[in-house]
Design a protein around this motif. Structure first.
Motif, PDB file in Angstrom:
ATOM      1  N   GLY A  32       0.811  -1.908   0.212  1.00 47.48           N
ATOM      2  CA  GLY A  32      -0.053  -0.309  -0.058  1.00 47.48           C
ATOM      3  C   GLY A  32       0.718   1.450   0.148  1.00 47.48           C
ATOM      4  O   GLY A  32       1.430   1.721   0.882  1.00 47.48           O
ATOM      5  N   ILE A  33       0.849   1.900  -0.947  1.00 46.41           N
ATOM      6  CA  ILE A  33       1.376   3.303  -0.787  1.00 46.41           C
ATOM      7  C   ILE A  33       0.380   4.533  -0.414  1.00 46.41           C
ATOM      8  O   ILE A  33      -0.757   4.926  -0.932  1.00 46.41           O
ATOM      9  CB  ILE A  33       1.981   3.562  -3.096  1.00 46.41           C
ATOM     10  N   VAL A  34       1.333   4.689   0.536  1.00 48.73           N
ATOM     11  CA  VAL A  34      -0.237   6.126   1.444  1.00 48.73           C
ATOM     12  C   VAL A  34       0.747   7.414   1.034  1.00 48.73           C
ATOM     13  O   VAL A  34       1.786   7.729   0.773  1.00 48.73           O
ATOM     14  CB  VAL A  34      -0.167   5.837   2.383  1.00 48.73           C
ATOM     15  N   LEU A  37      -2.663  13.890   2.328  1.00 52.70           N
ATOM     16  CA  LEU A  37      -2.311  15.677   1.537  1.00 52.70           C
ATOM     17  C   LEU A  37      -1.091  15.412   0.637  1.00 52.70           C
ATOM     18  O   LEU A  37      -1.064  16.436   0.279  1.00 52.70           O
ATOM     19  CB  LEU A  37      -1.739  16.255   2.797  1.00 52.70           C
ATOM     20  N   GLY A  38      -1.652  14.644  -0.125  1.00 55.68           N
ATOM     21  CA  GLY A  38      -0.791  14.402  -1.254  1.00 55.68           C
ATOM     22  C   GLY A  38       0.807  14.263  -0.774  1.00 55.68           C
ATOM     23  O   GLY A  38       0.939  14.045  -2.904  1.00 55.68           O
ATOM     24  N   ARG A  39       1.511  14.249  -0.199  1.00 56.54           N
ATOM     25  CA  ARG A  39       3.024  13.975  -0.360  1.00 56.54           C
ATOM     26  C   ARG A  39       2.909  12.246  -0.388  1.00 56.54           C
ATOM     27  O   ARG A  39       2.377  11.798   0.756  1.00 56.54           O
ATOM     28  CB  ARG A  39       3.380  14.435   0.618  1.00 56.54           C
ATOM     29  N   LEU A  40       3.744  11.746  -0.821  1.00 54.12           N
ATOM     30  CA  LEU A  40       3.789  10.566  -0.068  1.00 54.12           C
ATOM     31  C   LEU A  40       4.837   9.964   0.734  1.00 54.12           C
ATOM     32  O   LEU A  40       5.631  10.842   1.424  1.00 54.12           O
ATOM     33  CB  LEU A  40       5.405   9.396  -1.448  1.00 54.12           C
ATOM     34  N   LEU A  41       4.347   9.495   1.339  1.00 55.54           N
ATOM     35  CA  LEU A  41       4.916   8.347   2.878  1.00 55.54           C
ATOM     36  C   LEU A  41       5.833   7.884   2.992  1.00 55.54           C
ATOM     37  O   LEU A  41       6.139   6.860   1.659  1.00 55.54           O
ATOM     38  CB  LEU A  41       4.298   8.001   3.863  1.00 55.54           C
ATOM     39  N   ARG A  58      -4.855   8.616   1.832  1.00 54.72           N
ATOM     40  CA  ARG A  58      -5.215   8.242   0.407  1.00 54.72           C
ATOM     41  C   ARG A  58      -4.784   6.698   0.915  1.00 54.72           C
ATOM     42  O   ARG A  58      -2.701   7.026   0.191  1.00 54.72           O
ATOM     43  CB  ARG A  58      -5.470   8.998  -0.882  1.00 54.72           C
ATOM     44  N   MET A  59      -4.736   5.362  -0.541  1.00 49.24           N
ATOM     45  CA  MET A  59      -3.619   4.452  -0.594  1.00 49.24           C
ATOM     46  C   MET A  59      -4.670   4.200  -1.672  1.00 49.24           C
ATOM     47  O   MET A  59      -4.888   4.107  -2.482  1.00 49.24           O
ATOM     48  CB  MET A  59      -4.484   3.252   0.410  1.00 49.24           C
ATOM     49  N   VAL A  60      -2.519   3.320  -3.016  1.00 56.86           N
ATOM     50  CA  VAL A  60      -2.939   2.965  -4.109  1.00 56.86           C
ATOM     51  C   VAL A  60      -2.859   1.623  -3.412  1.00 56.86           C
ATOM     52  O   VAL A  60      -1.353   1.611  -3.062  1.00 56.86           O
ATOM     53  CB  VAL A  60      -1.868   4.169  -4.853  1.00 56.86           C
TER      54      VAL A  60
END
Length: 77
Positions: A32-34, A37-41, A58-60
């Motif tokens: 899960g890529i999290v 607020l639009g910035r990648l963790l 948001r997770m992809v």
């Protein structure tokens, strides 16, 4: 008395709704890529159960499995 019960039930409903929105599961072959607020963790979430902050995160899901396709010899030219 009825108002207190109504408020307690509404709060319980909101907590349950928040948990359903916050709990995410990734399978063994997924990550899960999290985005917060639009910035990648920095680190992807591994397989298993994890919590996200609803509305903020948001997770992809990314599938790590190898996909093979059959290519007919006549289409190579």
């Amino acid at each position: 008395m009825n108002a207190a019960i109504f408020i307690a039930a509404a709060l319980l409903f909101l907590v349950v709704l928040f948990l359903f929105a916050a709990i995410k599961v990734a399978r063994e072959y997924e990550r899960g890529i999290v985005f917060r607020l639009g910035r990648l963790l920095p680190n992807p979430k591994g397989p298993g159960l994890f919590l996200l902050i609803p509305v903020v995160d948001r997770m992809v899901k990314v599938d790590l499995r190898t996909i093979t396709l059959t290519v007919h010899p006549s289409r190579m030219a």
